[in-house]
Write a protein that holds these residues in place. Structure first.
Motif, mmCIF file in Angstrom:
data_model
loop_
_atom_site.group_PDB
_atom_site.id
_atom_site.type_symbol
_atom_site.label_atom_id
_atom_site.label_comp_id
_atom_site.label_asym_id
_atom_site.label_seq_id
_atom_site.Cartn_x
_atom_site.Cartn_y
_atom_site.Cartn_z
ATOM 1 N N MET A 1 0.828 -1.214 0.000
ATOM 2 C CA MET A 1 0.000 0.000 0.000
ATOM 3 C C MET A 1 0.859 1.260 0.000
ATOM 4 O O MET A 1 1.849 1.339 0.729
ATOM 5 N N SER A 2 0.471 2.222 -0.827
ATOM 6 C CA SER A 2 1.147 3.512 -0.737
ATOM 7 C C SER A 2 0.172 4.470 -0.053
ATOM 8 O O SER A 2 -1.033 4.357 -0.208
ATOM 9 N N GLY A 3 0.676 5.381 0.703
ATOM 10 C CA GLY A 3 -0.201 6.280 1.460
ATOM 11 C C GLY A 3 -0.549 5.695 2.815
ATOM 12 O O GLY A 3 -0.108 4.602 3.164
ATOM 13 N N SER A 4 -1.356 6.428 3.545
ATOM 14 C CA SER A 4 -1.673 6.021 4.917
ATOM 15 C C SER A 4 -2.842 5.044 4.953
ATOM 16 O O SER A 4 -3.896 5.316 4.386
ATOM 17 N N PRO A 5 -2.656 3.917 5.634
ATOM 18 C CA PRO A 5 -3.765 2.967 5.771
ATOM 19 C C PRO A 5 -4.824 3.491 6.742
ATOM 20 O O PRO A 5 -4.519 4.247 7.661
ATOM 21 N N GLY A 6 -6.052 3.103 6.516
ATOM 22 C CA GLY A 6 -7.134 3.457 7.431
ATOM 23 C C GLY A 6 -7.430 2.294 8.361
ATOM 24 O O GLY A 6 -6.877 1.204 8.183
ATOM 25 N N PRO A 7 -8.307 2.498 9.335
ATOM 26 C CA PRO A 7 -8.632 1.450 10.306
ATOM 27 C C PRO A 7 -9.085 0.134 9.664
ATOM 28 O O PRO A 7 -8.748 -0.936 10.177
ATOM 29 N N ASP A 8 -9.813 0.198 8.553
ATOM 30 C CA ASP A 8 -10.278 -1.045 7.927
ATOM 31 C C ASP A 8 -9.160 -1.813 7.229
ATOM 32 O O ASP A 8 -9.309 -2.997 6.921
ATOM 33 N N ASP A 9 -8.047 -1.124 6.972
ATOM 34 C CA ASP A 9 -6.918 -1.775 6.294
ATOM 35 C C ASP A 9 -6.010 -2.519 7.262
ATOM 36 O O ASP A 9 -5.224 -3.376 6.857
ATOM 37 N N VAL A 10 -6.072 -2.141 8.529
ATOM 38 C CA VAL A 10 -5.102 -2.648 9.513
ATOM 39 C C VAL A 10 -5.748 -3.690 10.424
ATOM 40 O O VAL A 10 -6.677 -3.367 11.165
ATOM 41 N N PRO A 11 -5.265 -4.932 10.376
ATOM 42 C CA PRO A 11 -5.827 -5.943 11.278
ATOM 43 C C PRO A 11 -5.164 -5.857 12.660
ATOM 44 O O PRO A 11 -4.413 -6.736 13.077
ATOM 45 N N GLY A 12 -5.419 -4.757 13.331
ATOM 46 C CA GLY A 12 -4.819 -4.518 14.648
ATOM 47 C C GLY A 12 -5.271 -3.188 15.194
ATOM 48 O O GLY A 12 -6.180 -2.562 14.645
ATOM 49 N N LEU A 13 -4.634 -2.774 16.287
ATOM 50 C CA LEU A 13 -4.976 -1.536 17.004
ATOM 51 C C LEU A 13 -6.470 -1.510 17.371
ATOM 52 O O LEU A 13 -7.121 -0.468 17.354
ATOM 53 N N TYR A 14 -6.980 -2.671 17.686
ATOM 54 C CA TYR A 14 -8.402 -2.791 18.024
ATOM 55 C C TYR A 14 -8.755 -2.047 19.314
ATOM 56 O O TYR A 14 -9.918 -1.679 19.510
ATOM 57 N N CYS A 15 -7.758 -1.815 20.167
ATOM 58 C CA CYS A 15 -8.028 -1.035 21.386
ATOM 59 C C CYS A 15 -8.429 0.388 21.014
ATOM 60 O O CYS A 15 -9.117 1.067 21.763
ATOM 61 N N SER A 16 -8.008 0.838 19.833
ATOM 62 C CA SER A 16 -8.357 2.170 19.339
ATOM 63 C C SER A 16 -9.606 2.155 18.459
ATOM 64 O O SER A 16 -10.464 3.023 18.576
ATOM 65 N N THR A 17 -9.697 1.153 17.602
ATOM 66 C CA THR A 17 -10.727 1.200 16.545
ATOM 67 C C THR A 17 -11.935 0.300 16.801
ATOM 68 O O THR A 17 -12.942 0.426 16.105
ATOM 69 N N GLY A 18 -11.826 -0.600 17.760
ATOM 70 C CA GLY A 18 -12.963 -1.471 18.061
ATOM 71 C C GLY A 18 -12.858 -2.833 17.403
ATOM 72 O O GLY A 18 -11.823 -3.204 16.862
ATOM 73 N N LYS A 19 -13.961 -3.566 17.431
ATOM 74 C CA LYS A 19 -13.973 -4.975 17.022
ATOM 75 C C LYS A 19 -13.407 -5.206 15.624
ATOM 76 O O LYS A 19 -13.579 -4.369 14.737
ATOM 77 N N ALA A 20 -12.788 -6.375 15.463
ATOM 78 C CA ALA A 20 -12.204 -6.744 14.171
ATOM 79 C C ALA A 20 -13.284 -6.893 13.110
ATOM 80 O O ALA A 20 -14.372 -7.402 13.384
ATOM 81 N N LYS A 21 -12.949 -6.449 11.896
ATOM 82 C CA LYS A 21 -13.863 -6.655 10.771
ATOM 83 C C LYS A 21 -13.775 -8.108 10.290
ATOM 84 O O LYS A 21 -14.747 -8.657 9.786
ATOM 85 N N CYS A 22 -12.602 -8.714 10.433
ATOM 86 C CA CYS A 22 -12.434 -10.118 10.056
ATOM 87 C C CYS A 22 -13.187 -11.000 11.053
ATOM 88 O O CYS A 22 -13.101 -10.777 12.263
ATOM 89 N N LYS A 23 -13.898 -11.968 10.540
ATOM 90 C CA LYS A 23 -14.740 -12.793 11.409
ATOM 91 C C LYS A 23 -14.171 -14.193 11.642
ATOM 92 O O LYS A 23 -14.831 -15.037 12.253
ATOM 93 N N ASP A 24 -12.956 -14.441 11.119
ATOM 94 C CA ASP A 24 -12.409 -15.794 11.256
ATOM 95 C C ASP A 24 -11.263 -15.852 12.265
ATOM 96 O O ASP A 24 -10.283 -16.556 12.081
ATOM 97 N N LEU A 25 -11.388 -15.106 13.357
ATOM 98 C CA LEU A 25 -10.371 -15.141 14.415
ATOM 99 C C LEU A 25 -10.688 -16.281 15.389
ATOM 100 O O LEU A 25 -11.805 -16.788 15.426
ATOM 101 N N ASN A 26 -9.669 -16.642 16.165
ATOM 102 C CA ASN A 26 -9.847 -17.746 17.113
ATOM 103 C C ASN A 26 -9.610 -17.270 18.551
ATOM 104 O O ASN A 26 -8.476 -17.258 19.028
ATOM 105 N N PRO A 27 -10.679 -16.886 19.245
ATOM 106 C CA PRO A 27 -10.534 -16.325 20.592
ATOM 107 C C PRO A 27 -10.094 -17.347 21.637
ATOM 108 O O PRO A 27 -9.867 -16.977 22.799
ATOM 109 N N LYS A 28 -9.946 -18.611 21.234
ATOM 110 C CA LYS A 28 -9.444 -19.605 22.201
ATOM 111 C C LYS A 28 -7.947 -19.467 22.400
ATOM 112 O O LYS A 28 -7.381 -19.976 23.360
ATOM 113 N N GLU A 29 -7.282 -18.783 21.452
ATOM 114 C CA GLU A 29 -5.842 -18.543 21.603
ATOM 115 C C GLU A 29 -5.625 -17.357 22.544
ATOM 116 O O GLU A 29 -6.564 -16.658 22.905
ATOM 117 N N MET A 30 -4.350 -17.120 22.889
ATOM 118 C CA MET A 30 -4.022 -16.133 23.925
ATOM 119 C C MET A 30 -3.782 -14.737 23.342
ATOM 120 O O MET A 30 -2.968 -14.565 22.436
#
Ligand code: SF4
Ligand code: SF4
Length: 97
Positions: free
Chosen positions: A38-67
């Motif tokens: 990507m060139s330029g600044s990514p937005g919240p929907d582009d970054v799979p992280g910083l959820y403490c800032s942006t809220g719940k993940a858009k990706c739905k295939d995470l595994n909350p059983k992990e740590m």
């Protein structure tokens, strides 16, 4: 009231991209691959992280059983997020309050 800014510096500090909760997610992998080219600044929907800032993940295939790795993150320590709600797993529980 906690307000963690969404900026590149914080994105780079965030440990979510290497978290086992996301390790098997093809949606997260796709976003990480796109970010690399990507060139330029990514937005919240582009970054799979910083959820403490942006809220719940858009990706739905995470595994909350992990740590969750937030406890080892410097943003978590700096903003004293262990005292907040939720106190981790922001990808599932929403942004830090
Ligand atoms: S919020 Fe915690 S559980 Fe979710 S991806 Fe980030 S480090 Fe992992
Ligand atoms: S506390 Fe968790 S969600 Fe927030 S920046 Fe750190 S690893 Fe990412």
């Amino acid at each position: 009231m906690v307000d963690i800014e969404f900026n590149i510096e914080n994105v780079q500090k965030c440990l979510c991209p290497g978290c086992p909760v996301q390790a098997q997610s093809s949606c997260v992998k796709e976003k990480l691959d796109k970010l690399k080219s990507m060139s330029g600044s990514p937005g919240p929907d582009d970054v799979p992280g910083l959820y403490c800032s942006t809220g719940k993940a858009k990706c739905k295939d995470l595994n909350p059983k992990e740590m969750c790795k937030c406890g080892k993150c410097e943003i978590f320590t700096k903003h004293n997020l262990s005292q907040g709600k939720p106190a981790g797993y922001f990808c599932a529980n929403g942004k830090a309050q």
